[in-house]
Design a protein around this motif. Structure first.
Motif, PDB file in Angstrom:
ATOM      1  N   THR A 277       0.840  -1.186   0.000  1.00  0.00           N
ATOM      2  CA  THR A 277       0.000   0.000   0.000  1.00  0.00           C
ATOM      3  C   THR A 277       0.879   1.241   0.000  1.00  0.00           C
ATOM      4  O   THR A 277       2.109   1.155   0.090  1.00  0.00           O
ATOM      5  CB  THR A 277      -0.926   0.005   1.230  1.00  0.00           C
ATOM      6  OG1 THR A 277      -0.134  -0.125   2.415  1.00  0.00           O
ATOM      7  CG2 THR A 277      -1.917  -1.144   1.164  1.00  0.00           C
ATOM      8  N   LEU A 283       0.758  -6.124   1.729  1.00  0.00           N
ATOM      9  CA  LEU A 283      -0.472  -6.916   1.687  1.00  0.00           C
ATOM     10  C   LEU A 283      -0.175  -8.377   1.396  1.00  0.00           C
ATOM     11  O   LEU A 283      -1.008  -9.246   1.644  1.00  0.00           O
ATOM     12  CB  LEU A 283      -1.423  -6.363   0.627  1.00  0.00           C
ATOM     13  CG  LEU A 283      -2.005  -4.980   0.931  1.00  0.00           C
ATOM     14  CD1 LEU A 283      -2.891  -4.521  -0.212  1.00  0.00           C
ATOM     15  CD2 LEU A 283      -2.785  -4.992   2.229  1.00  0.00           C
ATOM     16  N   VAL A 305      -9.007  -4.883   2.081  1.00  0.00           N
ATOM     17  CA  VAL A 305      -8.396  -3.546   2.088  1.00  0.00           C
ATOM     18  C   VAL A 305      -9.458  -2.485   2.342  1.00  0.00           C
ATOM     19  O   VAL A 305     -10.554  -2.525   1.771  1.00  0.00           O
ATOM     20  CB  VAL A 305      -7.678  -3.283   0.749  1.00  0.00           C
ATOM     21  CG1 VAL A 305      -7.389  -1.800   0.561  1.00  0.00           C
ATOM     22  CG2 VAL A 305      -6.378  -4.047   0.701  1.00  0.00           C
TER      23      VAL A 305
END
Length: 411
Positions: A277, A283, A305
């Motif tokens: 991110t 992630l 997310v």
């Protein structure tokens, strides 16, 4: 004990008690018999409703448990009963708004062999949705007693972002050629060699990462990881201030779908893919630690997310670690472009998809996105612009693949 009585049942019980007191005072035996019957009736209804309540069982099955946004999933409810038959059973399964209206059923009769109920949900929003609990209300024919009962726990349905089939690879990099960039320089920028996860029972308290714990308001611990050994980094800009739109038409949903499509496309061509991110939060881990379920891990992480409250783009190190970088960016300022490019080595291959974010709202198209694209191209980046919510992701990727960086033209 008496909490299951309805207002009618409570009034009848109170009337029976009052009649009993009057019968004792007036020495009226017939009135005493009537009061005993009136008192016994709601108590008997309460007892029978309680027996039925504890005899009911239910379970839920969601098939498949993970679907793309806009695709249907089948929910099966299996009900079993005890020895007592149930008449006029009303059931309601609790579902979030993103899955549509709450399904409600009425069973005229439920015998000992049970029943099966089916309904379909179609998630309109990406995310991890909780279905349930399944509730029912059990009463007696006279309306004297009523119980609410949860028959099942919650079940999880993962609505993953839409993934589009992409074709082609950007020229001038190791993408698709078998290179993983391990021989490339890291331009003097080290890696933390660690990431964090939620605290689990038995973890050493000395491994608590206090900075992340303070930021997330839950206990986080360090997990030692191997340094990133090359490959492709996909950077997802999820800042809420950098996106416009509402619900499924939000520009951040377009960006997430684009990031998912790119990650799976590169993985299909044998590349190590790392997904970050805008704040550098991973992630996914190093792709070398994944098995054949890497695609599922990427999609599941993107399903969870949420937009970030961070307003400005800030990088404390090169997000690509000196290797290939593909950034999917929302609205970005001149300072944001400078921040993103200042740590990128000139020889590293850098690509960006810029969203013309105002086109997702009521503001219409903006010249700012073209100015940002010009700055990035001047820094040696290949850039493609998504003009609005109707712009197909495969079309933007095709334009990015045909974009030639300025340094390649100079050669």
């Amino acid at each position: 004990m008496l909490s299951g009585l309805t207002i009618r049942g409570r009034c009848l019980l109170a009337a029976g008690v009052a009649a009993g007191i009057c019968a004792l005072v007036l020495d009226e035996r017939d009135l005493l018999r009537v009061s005993a019957f009136v008192i016994a009736l709601p108590l008997l209804a309460l007892f029978l409703a309680g027996r039925v309540r504890f005899g009911l069982r239910g379970r839920r099955r969601v098939d498949p448990p993970r679907v793309p946004v806009g695709s249907p999933a089948q929910v099966e409810l299996h009900l079993t009963n005890g020895r007592l038959p149930v008449e006029g059973l009303i059931l309601e399964d609790d579902t979030p708004h993103a899955l549509g209206n709450r399904p409600r059923f009425r069973l005229n009769a439920l015998r000992g062999n049970g029943a099966r109920l089916d309904y379909t949900v179609t998630p309109s929003l990406r995310g991890i949705h909780q279905i349930g609990p399944l509730r029912t209300w059990i009463g007696d024919p006279f309306g004297l007693a009523r119980y609410e009962r949860e028959l099942t726990d919650r079940s999880r349905l993962v609505a993953i972002p839409k993934v589009f089939e992409l074709s082609g690879l950007p020229p001038g990099s190791g993408l698709g050629t078998g290179e993983n960039g391990t021989a490339k320089t890291r331009a003097g920028h080290g890696n933390d060699d660690s990431m964090v996860r939620e605290y689990r029972h038995g973890d050493d308290i000395r491994r608590v990462h206090w900075k992340s714990t303070a930021r997330r308001d839950e206990l986080m611990v360090r997990v030692e990881e191997r340094p990133w050994q090359g490959g492709v980094t996909v950077l997802l800009d999820r800042r809420s201030a950098a996106h416009r739109g509402a619900g499924a038409d939000n520009s951040v949903e377009w960006a997430i779908s684009a990031a998912a499509s790119i990650c799976l496309h590169l993985d299909k061509h044998g590349q190590q893919v790392r997904l970050l991110t805008e704040d550098g939060w991973p992630l996914t881990r190093d792709a070398e630690t994944f098995d054949d379920g890497q695609d599922d891990a990427v999609l599941d992480s993107l399903a969870a997310v949420r937009p970030s409250p961070q307003r400005d783009l800030f990088c404390n190190r090169d997000p690509g670690e000196g290797h290939e970088l593909i950034a999917v960016l929302g609205k970005i300022t001149t300072a944001g472009v400078a921040e993103l490019t200042r740590l990128r080595p000139q020889e590293s291959h850098s690509l960006a998809i810029l969203l013309d974010v105002p086109a997702w709202g009521a503001e219409g198209s903006s010249q700012d996105v073209h100015e940002a694209a010009g700055q990035l191209r001047g820094a040696g980046w290949a850039v493609a612009i998504a003009e609005g919510p109707r712009t197909p992701i495969p079309e933007v990727w095709r334009r990015l693949c045909h974009e030639v960086p300025a340094r390649e033209v100079a050669r």
